[in-house]
Design an enzyme around this catalytic site. Structure first.
Site, PDB file in Angstrom:
ATOM      1  N   GLY A  61      22.809 -22.982   0.175  1.00  0.00           N
ATOM      2  CA  GLY A  61      22.834 -21.704  -0.520  1.00  0.00           C
ATOM      3  C   GLY A  61      21.610 -20.831  -0.277  1.00  0.00           C
ATOM      4  O   GLY A  61      21.456 -19.800  -0.929  1.00  0.00           O
ATOM      5  N   HIS A  95      17.471 -21.179   4.469  1.00  0.00           N
ATOM      6  CA  HIS A  95      16.906 -22.328   5.166  1.00  0.00           C
ATOM      7  C   HIS A  95      17.745 -22.711   6.394  1.00  0.00           C
ATOM      8  O   HIS A  95      17.209 -23.027   7.458  1.00  0.00           O
ATOM      9  CB  HIS A  95      16.802 -23.514   4.193  1.00  0.00           C
ATOM     10  CG  HIS A  95      16.166 -24.727   4.781  1.00  0.00           C
ATOM     11  ND1 HIS A  95      16.899 -25.824   5.189  1.00  0.00           N
ATOM     12  CD2 HIS A  95      14.869 -25.022   5.040  1.00  0.00           C
ATOM     13  CE1 HIS A  95      16.077 -26.741   5.671  1.00  0.00           C
ATOM     14  NE2 HIS A  95      14.849 -26.286   5.589  1.00  0.00           N
ATOM     15  N   PHE A 101      22.378 -30.239  24.304  1.00  0.00           N
ATOM     16  CA  PHE A 101      22.299 -29.696  22.946  1.00  0.00           C
ATOM     17  C   PHE A 101      23.399 -30.304  22.080  1.00  0.00           C
ATOM     18  O   PHE A 101      24.549 -29.869  22.111  1.00  0.00           O
ATOM     19  CB  PHE A 101      22.419 -28.168  22.990  1.00  0.00           C
ATOM     20  CG  PHE A 101      22.118 -27.511  21.685  1.00  0.00           C
ATOM     21  CD1 PHE A 101      20.804 -27.380  21.249  1.00  0.00           C
ATOM     22  CD2 PHE A 101      23.132 -27.004  20.888  1.00  0.00           C
ATOM     23  CE1 PHE A 101      20.511 -26.760  20.044  1.00  0.00           C
ATOM     24  CE2 PHE A 101      22.849 -26.387  19.684  1.00  0.00           C
ATOM     25  CZ  PHE A 101      21.542 -26.260  19.259  1.00  0.00           C
ATOM     26  N   VAL A 106      23.586 -28.564   7.825  1.00  0.00           N
ATOM     27  CA  VAL A 106      24.732 -28.102   7.045  1.00  0.00           C
ATOM     28  C   VAL A 106      24.274 -26.959   6.157  1.00  0.00           C
ATOM     29  O   VAL A 106      23.267 -27.068   5.457  1.00  0.00           O
ATOM     30  CB  VAL A 106      25.344 -29.245   6.208  1.00  0.00           C
ATOM     31  CG1 VAL A 106      26.504 -28.736   5.351  1.00  0.00           C
ATOM     32  CG2 VAL A 106      25.801 -30.390   7.115  1.00  0.00           C
ATOM     33  N   CYS A 111      16.014 -31.555  12.101  1.00  0.00           N
ATOM     34  CA  CYS A 111      16.234 -30.725  13.303  1.00  0.00           C
ATOM     35  C   CYS A 111      15.039 -29.847  13.640  1.00  0.00           C
ATOM     36  O   CYS A 111      14.811 -29.546  14.812  1.00  0.00           O
ATOM     37  CB  CYS A 111      17.478 -29.864  13.109  1.00  0.00           C
ATOM     38  SG  CYS A 111      18.984 -30.848  13.198  1.00  0.00           S
TER      39      CYS A 111
END
Length: 164
Positions: free
Chosen positions: A91, A94, A119, A88, A63
């Site tokens: 932890g 990022h 989008f 997705v 992305c």
């Protein structure tokens, strides 16, 4: 559910001839293959239904790379660009960085170029949320289709500005 209240995007039959004349590009990330394949297939299917049989497709690693690929299409004066991807949450921070870069980059491109960008970037907390939005059998939503039709509907609206 995020899809609650979403508009029913339908192209007026009178506009189908105009659709076939549009140059439409799709930029699609490669991460999360099952979800991405469904988003891309559903976007292509939606476009084919309205007479856009062969959109130009560029695949990029993730992305973060979507804005630069979309920018390349904008420079070549595509009438509409569809951006598809999946991020997705993990932890680390990022997730926020990638989502912000993709969203801000695509929004800036649309505003500065005047070219609609559909989008279709899923920003999900879990893999299951992404699957639920991918337009797979049993999915609650079809964001690939929605992004494709949104971009085309906006392109037709903008082209109509010159007719009055």
């Amino acid at each position: 559910m995020s899809g609650t209240g979403a508009p029913q995007l339908v192209v007026d039959p009178a506009d189908l001839r105009k659709c076939a004349q549009l140059r439409v590009g799709i930029v699609a990330a490669q991460w999360h293959t099952e979800v991405m394949d469904a988003l891309l297939d559903n976007a292509r299917e939606a476009l084919a239904e309205i007479g856009i049989a062969e959109p130009r497709v560029l695949r990029v690693p993730g992305c973060f790379e979507l804005p630069v690929a979309a920018y390349a299409m904008a420079k070549r004066r595509y009438d509409a660009i569809i951006a598809l991807g999946v991020v997705v949450r993990g932890g680390t921070p990022h997730f926020e960085y990638v989502c912000r870069a993709a969203t801000d980059g695509l929004a800036k491109l649309a505003v500065e170029s005047g070219i609609p960008v559909g989008f279709g970037v899923l920003t999900c907390d879990t893999e299951q949320q992404a699957l639920d939005r991918a337009g797979l059998p049993g999915s609650a939503e079809d964001k690939g289709r929605e992004a494709a039709l949104s971009a085309v509907a906006t392109a037709l609206t903008l082209k109509g500005l010159g007719e009055h």
